[in-house]
Design a protein around this motif. Structure first.
Motif, PDB file in Angstrom:
ATOM      1  N   ARG A 105       0.795  -1.213   0.000  1.00 16.83           N
ATOM      2  CA  ARG A 105       0.000   0.000   0.000  1.00 16.83           C
ATOM      3  C   ARG A 105       0.834   1.273   0.000  1.00 16.83           C
ATOM      4  O   ARG A 105       0.307   2.339  -0.321  1.00 16.83           O
ATOM      5  N   GLY A 106       2.112   1.176   0.374  1.00 16.54           N
ATOM      6  CA  GLY A 106       2.955   2.363   0.383  1.00 16.54           C
ATOM      7  C   GLY A 106       4.414   1.994   0.155  1.00 16.54           C
ATOM      8  O   GLY A 106       4.944   1.089   0.793  1.00 16.54           O
ATOM      9  N   GLN A 107       5.056   2.696  -0.758  1.00 14.34           N
ATOM     10  CA  GLN A 107       6.447   2.389  -1.091  1.00 14.34           C
ATOM     11  C   GLN A 107       7.389   2.684   0.070  1.00 14.34           C
ATOM     12  O   GLN A 107       8.272   1.885   0.383  1.00 14.34           O
ATOM     13  N   LEU A 108       7.214   3.803   0.745  1.00 13.58           N
ATOM     14  CA  LEU A 108       8.079   4.153   1.876  1.00 13.58           C
ATOM     15  C   LEU A 108       7.883   3.162   3.022  1.00 13.58           C
ATOM     16  O   LEU A 108       8.854   2.728   3.648  1.00 13.58           O
ATOM     17  N   THR A 109       6.646   2.793   3.295  1.00 16.31           N
ATOM     18  CA  THR A 109       6.376   1.827   4.362  1.00 16.31           C
ATOM     19  C   THR A 109       7.012   0.484   4.040  1.00 16.31           C
ATOM     20  O   THR A 109       7.596  -0.165   4.916  1.00 16.31           O
ATOM     21  N   ASN A 110       6.926   0.043   2.799  1.00 10.10           N
ATOM     22  CA  ASN A 110       7.546  -1.217   2.401  1.00 10.10           C
ATOM     23  C   ASN A 110       9.054  -1.171   2.629  1.00 10.10           C
ATOM     24  O   ASN A 110       9.635  -2.071   3.229  1.00 10.10           O
ATOM     25  N   GLN A 111       9.685  -0.105   2.178  1.00 11.65           N
ATOM     26  CA  GLN A 111      11.144   0.027   2.292  1.00 11.65           C
ATOM     27  C   GLN A 111      11.587   0.101   3.753  1.00 11.65           C
ATOM     28  O   GLN A 111      12.507  -0.614   4.176  1.00 11.65           O
ATOM     29  N   GLU A 112      10.958   0.956   4.531  1.00 10.25           N
ATOM     30  CA  GLU A 112      11.401   1.172   5.911  1.00 10.25           C
ATOM     31  C   GLU A 112      11.012   0.017   6.837  1.00 10.25           C
ATOM     32  O   GLU A 112      11.755  -0.310   7.762  1.00 10.25           O
ATOM     33  N   ALA A 113       9.866  -0.599   6.609  1.00 12.08           N
ATOM     34  CA  ALA A 113       9.484  -1.741   7.438  1.00 12.08           C
ATOM     35  C   ALA A 113      10.412  -2.927   7.179  1.00 12.08           C
ATOM     36  O   ALA A 113      10.765  -3.662   8.109  1.00 12.08           O
ATOM     37  N   LYS A 114      10.837  -3.115   5.926  1.00 12.74           N
ATOM     38  CA  LYS A 114      11.826  -4.172   5.634  1.00 12.74           C
ATOM     39  C   LYS A 114      13.145  -3.891   6.320  1.00 12.74           C
ATOM     40  O   LYS A 114      13.766  -4.788   6.879  1.00 12.74           O
ATOM     41  N   ASN A 118      14.688  -6.293   9.112  1.00  9.52           N
ATOM     42  CA  ASN A 118      16.033  -6.861   8.967  1.00  9.52           C
ATOM     43  C   ASN A 118      16.907  -6.519  10.174  1.00  9.52           C
ATOM     44  O   ASN A 118      17.702  -7.347  10.634  1.00  9.52           O
ATOM     45  N   TRP A 119      16.781  -5.301  10.690  1.00  5.89           N
ATOM     46  CA  TRP A 119      17.546  -4.932  11.878  1.00  5.89           C
ATOM     47  C   TRP A 119      17.124  -5.782  13.071  1.00  5.89           C
ATOM     48  O   TRP A 119      17.964  -6.229  13.846  1.00  5.89           O
ATOM     49  N   GLN A 120      15.853  -5.992  13.236  1.00  5.47           N
ATOM     50  CA  GLN A 120      15.378  -6.783  14.372  1.00  5.47           C
ATOM     51  C   GLN A 120      15.864  -8.235  14.280  1.00  5.47           C
ATOM     52  O   GLN A 120      16.234  -8.831  15.286  1.00  5.47           O
ATOM     53  N   ILE A 121      15.874  -8.790  13.083  1.00  2.00           N
ATOM     54  CA  ILE A 121      16.396 -10.161  12.914  1.00  2.00           C
ATOM     55  C   ILE A 121      17.885 -10.191  13.239  1.00  2.00           C
ATOM     56  O   ILE A 121      18.372 -11.096  13.929  1.00  2.00           O
ATOM     57  N   THR A 122      18.636  -9.199  12.757  1.00  7.87           N
ATOM     58  CA  THR A 122      20.067  -9.124  13.056  1.00  7.87           C
ATOM     59  C   THR A 122      20.296  -8.988  14.555  1.00  7.87           C
ATOM     60  O   THR A 122      21.161  -9.651  15.132  1.00  7.87           O
ATOM     61  N   TRP A 123      19.519  -8.141  15.197  1.00  4.97           N
ATOM     62  CA  TRP A 123      19.662  -7.921  16.633  1.00  4.97           C
ATOM     63  C   TRP A 123      19.339  -9.192  17.426  1.00  4.97           C
ATOM     64  O   TRP A 123      20.042  -9.535  18.374  1.00  4.97           O
ATOM     65  N   PRO A 181      23.251   0.655  10.879  1.00  5.16           N
ATOM     66  CA  PRO A 181      24.615   0.173  10.662  1.00  5.16           C
ATOM     67  C   PRO A 181      24.681  -1.318  10.999  1.00  5.16           C
ATOM     68  O   PRO A 181      23.954  -1.797  11.858  1.00  5.16           O
ATOM     69  N   LEU A 182      25.535  -2.031  10.336  1.00  6.22           N
ATOM     70  CA  LEU A 182      25.722  -3.467  10.566  1.00  6.22           C
ATOM     71  C   LEU A 182      24.427  -4.250  10.458  1.00  6.22           C
ATOM     72  O   LEU A 182      24.126  -5.103  11.284  1.00  6.22           O
ATOM     73  N   ASN A 183      23.661  -3.987   9.432  1.00 11.55           N
ATOM     74  CA  ASN A 183      22.378  -4.661   9.241  1.00 11.55           C
ATOM     75  C   ASN A 183      22.498  -5.679   8.118  1.00 11.55           C
ATOM     76  O   ASN A 183      22.907  -5.338   7.015  1.00 11.55           O
ATOM     77  N   PHE A 184      22.158  -6.926   8.402  1.00  6.76           N
ATOM     78  CA  PHE A 184      22.120  -7.948   7.364  1.00  6.76           C
ATOM     79  C   PHE A 184      20.752  -7.890   6.702  1.00  6.76           C
ATOM     80  O   PHE A 184      19.735  -7.904   7.375  1.00  6.76           O
ATOM     81  N   ARG A 185      20.735  -7.850   5.378  1.00 10.11           N
ATOM     82  CA  ARG A 185      19.473  -7.739   4.637  1.00 10.11           C
ATOM     83  C   ARG A 185      18.953  -9.141   4.341  1.00 10.11           C
ATOM     84  O   ARG A 185      19.202  -9.691   3.270  1.00 10.11           O
ATOM     85  N   PHE A 186      18.210  -9.728   5.283  1.00  5.75           N
ATOM     86  CA  PHE A 186      17.628 -11.050   5.083  1.00  5.75           C
ATOM     87  C   PHE A 186      16.426 -10.986   4.158  1.00  5.75           C
ATOM     88  O   PHE A 186      16.202 -11.883   3.360  1.00  5.75           O
TER      89      PHE A 186
END
Length: 188
Positions: A105-114, A118-123, A181-186
């Motif tokens: 529904r939103g390009q910015l939401t898609n980008q930032e939520a991903k 990804n940061w939460q998975i890395t953390w 920083p130091l974010n793996f893009r899963f």
């Protein structure tokens, strides 16, 4: 006085006239259609079936398509994108839910939520590694390594997560984008 419907006590007298058998309630007698044997049940149309459809045939299923959700306006897009970062304070679930619900529904939401997901998975992976290292090192150092890796480092990781999540929220809410920083893009 005696009841006229009861036979006389002496067995003499007239019997009441025989009545024809009654149909069960709600059913009406019918005449057999020409060419059918007497007593045969005529074919009946199923309830709600279109005319001309044979009896017993199942109508095709109705195709219901859900209407696509309306796209987010720019203010809503920015709001949900910033909430995806702020939700990181509560681990990965808020970021995951926002991404799954609003990604189309939103390009910015898609980008930032991903990015936030990804940061939460890395953390979480860093937290699990610190716990494993705490157990391993704690067995060889008699508890000092356990205190360091299982208590102090996870708290430090949580504070780092808290700071980066708030920074992401502020940056996106002010109209920009945020990269951890130091974010793996899963999730690509």
């Amino acid at each position: 006085m005696s009841d006229p419907n009861l036979p006389p006590a002496d067995g003499q007298g007239e019997q009441p006239p025989q009545q024809p058998p009654q149909q069960p309630y709600g059913q009406q007698p019918y005449a057999a259609a020409p060419g059918q044997p007497a007593g045969a049940v005529p074919p009946q149309q199923p309830y709600g079936a279109p005319a001309g459809q044979p009896a017993g045939a199942v109508p095709p299923p109705q195709q219901y398509a859900a209407a696509p959700a309306a796209p987010l306006d720019p203010a809503q897009d920015k709001q949900w994108a910033s909430f995806a970062h702020l939700g990181g304070i509560l681990w990965f679930l808020p970021s995951l839910i926002i991404w799954l619900v609003f990604k189309d529904r939103g390009q910015l939401t898609n980008q930032e939520a991903k990015e936030a997901l990804n940061w939460q998975i890395t953390w979480i992976l860093a937290w699990v590694v610190s716990q494993i290292l705490g157990v391993i090192i704690g067995t060889f150092t008699f508890g000092i390594g356990y205190l360091l890796f299982s208590l102090l480092i996870p708290w430090a990781l949580y504070i780092v997560n808290l700071v980066f999540s708030i920074l992401g929220f502020v940056r996106v809410n002010s109209g920009g984008t945020y990269r951890y920083p130091l974010n793996f893009r899963f999730i690509k």
